[in-house]
Structures are given as C-alpha cells and as structure tokens.
Design an enzyme around this catalytic site. Structure first.
Site, mmCIF file in Angstrom:
data_model
loop_
_atom_site.group_PDB
_atom_site.id
_atom_site.type_symbol
_atom_site.label_atom_id
_atom_site.label_comp_id
_atom_site.label_asym_id
_atom_site.label_seq_id
_atom_site.Cartn_x
_atom_site.Cartn_y
_atom_site.Cartn_z
ATOM 1 N N SER A 78 -32.785 -75.876 -37.737
ATOM 2 C CA SER A 78 -32.624 -76.592 -38.998
ATOM 3 C C SER A 78 -32.434 -75.585 -40.130
ATOM 4 O O SER A 78 -33.321 -74.773 -40.408
ATOM 5 C CB SER A 78 -33.873 -77.432 -39.292
ATOM 6 O OG SER A 78 -33.899 -77.766 -40.670
ATOM 7 N N HIS B 144 -28.734 -78.216 -37.056
ATOM 8 C CA HIS B 144 -29.370 -79.378 -37.669
ATOM 9 C C HIS B 144 -29.351 -79.215 -39.189
ATOM 10 O O HIS B 144 -29.808 -78.199 -39.723
ATOM 11 C CB HIS B 144 -30.801 -79.503 -37.143
ATOM 12 C CG HIS B 144 -31.501 -80.743 -37.572
ATOM 13 N ND1 HIS B 144 -31.274 -81.980 -36.999
ATOM 14 C CD2 HIS B 144 -32.446 -80.945 -38.527
ATOM 15 C CE1 HIS B 144 -32.052 -82.887 -37.581
ATOM 16 N NE2 HIS B 144 -32.771 -82.287 -38.522
ATOM 17 N N ASP C 248 -30.370 -80.853 -42.732
ATOM 18 C CA ASP C 248 -31.268 -81.817 -43.364
ATOM 19 C C ASP C 248 -30.855 -82.104 -44.801
ATOM 20 O O ASP C 248 -30.969 -81.245 -45.670
ATOM 21 C CB ASP C 248 -32.694 -81.249 -43.384
ATOM 22 C CG ASP C 248 -33.345 -81.290 -42.019
ATOM 23 O OD1 ASP C 248 -33.357 -82.369 -41.399
ATOM 24 O OD2 ASP C 248 -33.846 -80.243 -41.568
ATOM 25 N N MET D 117 -31.656 -84.224 -48.130
ATOM 26 C CA MET D 117 -32.754 -84.974 -48.768
ATOM 27 C C MET D 117 -32.370 -85.354 -50.194
ATOM 28 O O MET D 117 -31.787 -84.535 -50.911
ATOM 29 C CB MET D 117 -33.995 -84.080 -48.840
ATOM 30 C CG MET D 117 -34.466 -83.589 -47.509
ATOM 31 S SD MET D 117 -35.893 -82.523 -47.750
ATOM 32 C CE MET D 117 -36.274 -82.136 -46.049
ATOM 33 N N HIS E 184 -28.800 -84.890 -40.581
ATOM 34 C CA HIS E 184 -29.961 -85.778 -40.656
ATOM 35 C C HIS E 184 -30.112 -86.232 -42.101
ATOM 36 O O HIS E 184 -30.513 -85.449 -42.966
ATOM 37 C CB HIS E 184 -31.194 -84.985 -40.169
ATOM 38 C CG HIS E 184 -32.484 -85.715 -40.294
ATOM 39 N ND1 HIS E 184 -33.706 -85.069 -40.185
ATOM 40 C CD2 HIS E 184 -32.770 -87.028 -40.506
ATOM 41 C CE1 HIS E 184 -34.680 -85.955 -40.328
ATOM 42 N NE2 HIS E 184 -34.143 -87.141 -40.532
ATOM 43 N N MET F 52 -31.917 -87.867 -44.851
ATOM 44 C CA MET F 52 -33.180 -88.417 -45.377
ATOM 45 C C MET F 52 -32.868 -88.923 -46.781
ATOM 46 O O MET F 52 -33.226 -88.324 -47.799
ATOM 47 C CB MET F 52 -34.256 -87.314 -45.381
ATOM 48 C CG MET F 52 -34.787 -87.030 -43.990
ATOM 49 S SD MET F 52 -35.691 -85.492 -43.886
ATOM 50 C CE MET F 52 -34.337 -84.362 -43.622
ATOM 51 N N MET G 84 -39.293 -88.533 -35.625
ATOM 52 C CA MET G 84 -39.893 -87.553 -36.543
ATOM 53 C C MET G 84 -41.315 -87.256 -36.074
ATOM 54 O O MET G 84 -42.101 -88.174 -35.829
ATOM 55 C CB MET G 84 -39.925 -88.092 -37.972
ATOM 56 C CG MET G 84 -38.592 -88.128 -38.689
ATOM 57 S SD MET G 84 -37.702 -86.562 -38.755
ATOM 58 C CE MET G 84 -38.839 -85.505 -39.643
ATOM 59 N N ASP H 149 -38.275 -83.653 -34.342
ATOM 60 C CA ASP H 149 -38.045 -82.885 -35.566
ATOM 61 C C ASP H 149 -39.350 -82.769 -36.344
ATOM 62 O O ASP H 149 -39.892 -83.776 -36.806
ATOM 63 C CB ASP H 149 -36.982 -83.623 -36.400
ATOM 64 C CG ASP H 149 -36.545 -82.857 -37.631
ATOM 65 O OD1 ASP H 149 -37.035 -81.736 -37.860
ATOM 66 O OD2 ASP H 149 -35.701 -83.399 -38.371
HETATM 67 C C1 DX5 Z 1 -38.297 -82.271 -42.155
HETATM 68 C C2 DX5 Z 1 -36.926 -81.877 -41.624
HETATM 69 C C3 DX5 Z 1 -36.989 -80.893 -40.528
HETATM 70 C C4 DX5 Z 1 -37.591 -79.561 -40.894
HETATM 71 C C5 DX5 Z 1 -38.315 -79.044 -39.677
HETATM 72 O O1 DX5 Z 1 -38.205 -83.354 -42.985
HETATM 73 O O2 DX5 Z 1 -36.249 -83.016 -41.130
HETATM 74 O O3 DX5 Z 1 -35.749 -80.717 -39.869
HETATM 75 O O4 DX5 Z 1 -36.659 -78.630 -41.320
HETATM 76 O O5 DX5 Z 1 -39.006 -77.891 -40.036
HETATM 77 P P1 DX5 Z 1 -40.099 -77.221 -39.121
HETATM 78 O O6 DX5 Z 1 -39.464 -76.965 -37.777
HETATM 79 O O7 DX5 Z 1 -40.435 -75.964 -39.846
HETATM 80 O O8 DX5 Z 1 -41.243 -78.183 -39.016
HETATM 81 ZN ZN ZN Z 2 -34.357 -82.916 -39.743
#
Ligand code: DX5
Ligand code: ZN
Length: 223
Positions: free
Chosen positions: A7, A32, A34, A36, A65, A67, A136, A174
């Site tokens: 990620s 991956h 992310d 947000m 992903h 969010m 998650m 994740d």
């Molecule tokens: C959290 C993200 C993850 C995050 C995981 O909301 O969706 O992808 O980057 O990070 P680690 O592996 O450090 O928990």
């Molecule tokens: Zn993620």
C-alpha cells in the site's frame, strides 16, 4: 494465487516513483492504492492526479481502494486515471449493486470492502458479481494500526462460503498485516495481502524479498 499488495499510503511520497520501481524490480505485481476523502474516513490521502502520474511509469496491477463516500461519482475518473481494479465500501454506497455494476461496465475488476463491524452477510449476495472481497482488518483511515483479532473469523466465514458455493473470488485483507499476523490471515483464507508499514518501514527491497519468501513458505503449509 497469493499476492503481496504493497500500500503506497506508507510510501515516502518524495520518492514515490523510485519506490514503485523498486517494488516492480522485486517482482511485485499488485499495487494497493488507498484513496481517502476526509468524509468516509477522517483522513485525506490523494486522488486521480497521483494515480495518473504513476500509471505512466508502471505496468503493475493498480488496485484502487476507495475509502470515499458515494464512490459512484468517481468510478469513471479512476478508470481513466489507470485503475485495474476498483474496490468500494459496502457502507459508503447508496446503491451497492449499482456501484459494482458501474465498475464492471467500465471494464475493470470490481471489489467490495467491509469495515470490521460489517458482517459478511451484508455482501454475500454479491459473490458472483465481484472479483474481490476486501475484509478490513483495522478501522479504515490510517496505516500502521494494530490488527483486529475479531476479523479472523470473518475471513474464515467468507472462505467457507466461497468454497461451499463455488465462487471465484479473492479474499483481500488490509490493515495490521505483519510478521505476527500474516500466517493467521493466510490460514483463515486470505490470498491478497495488503501491507503498508510492513513493506515500507526500513529497507524496501529487502522487506519485499523477505515477505514474499514468507508468503511462499506459508502457502506451502496452507494449500
Ligand atoms: C487503511 C488502508 C491500508 C493501510 C494499511 O485504511 O486501507 O491499506 O495502508 O497499512 P498497514 O499495513 O500499515 O496497516
Ligand atoms: Zn487499503
């Protein structure tokens, strides 16, 4: 098929291109990404311009992903930016079935994600319509959190459902994946393994080598 999905939320954004090259050189196939929005989750990460920019330099599979609240608004934008797969949250969509259909119609893989408190039952009717279910294993929003043990049962439940009913669906996990939890999630049935801090904290290339080897070793016991 197991995949390590680093990620980039945990990447050093000052060296993002360089770090992606290292991942590619080490044989990582899935990236991956992310996104947000500061509404579905408290934090804000990055969006289309960053994905567009790294797409020019990378052939990896871009696993986006979202969010994001009401992600239906942005599906075409993320496809145009270079996503190969788009995962939306069950909790974020007004019409989840329609959102999945929109992703498929746009010609990319579709994923549905559930937060730790959302039961597998809420998405079990979609197992023929999605490529991936993302379970998650922390509250979405930040990297570097601790794995929530109560999520292991959900992974097992989903794996049983998929096997019993004969669906072709990836189980992605994740959040909080590290040396202590990798084996647990793989044994429970996950095959797409997202990792942020586990991959990026310290020396990236040697971390990837070591984690990939570990995944290969565990997979021999699990399969
Ligand atoms: C959290 C993200 C993850 C995050 C995981 O909301 O969706 O992808 O980057 O990070 P680690 O592996 O450090 O928990
Ligand atoms: Zn993620």
């Amino acid at each position: 098929m197991y995949q390590l999905c680093p990620s980039i939320l945990s990447a050093d954004f000052n060296r993002l291109g360089e770090q992606i090259k290292i991942l590619e050189k080490e044989g990582v196939e899935w990236l991956h990404i992310d996104v947000m929005d500061g509404d579905f989750v408290p934090s804000i990460s990055f969006g289309m311009p960053v994905i567009k920019s790294i797409r020019k330099e990378s052939k990896m599979f871009f696993d986006v992903h979202l969010m994001v609240s009401a992600p239906e608004r942005y599906i075409q934008d993320f496809v145009d930016s270079g996503a190969d797969s788009i995962t939306v949250h069950a909790e974020a969509c007004e019409d989840l079935e329609r959102a999945i259909e929109q992703i498929r119609d746009a010609g990319v893989q579709a994923g549905v994600s559930i937060k730790p408190a959302t039961p597998v039952n809420d998405i079990s009717h979609l197992l023929d319509d999605v490529d991936t279910v993302l379970v998650m294993t922390v509250q979405p929003g930040f990297g570097g959190q601790k794995y929530l043990d109560e999520c292991t049962e959900k992974i097992q439940e989903l794996r049983e459902l998929i096997e019993n009913e004969g669906h072709q669906v990836n189980i992605q996990v994740d959040g909080g994946i590290n040396d202590d939890t990798l084996e647990t999630v793989m044994k429970a049935g996950a095959n797409l393994l997202v990792a942020g801090s586990y991959v990026f904290n310290g020396d990236l290339a040697s971390n990837v080598r070591r984690i990939k080897q570990k995944i290969a070793d565990i997979s021999e016991v699990v399969d």
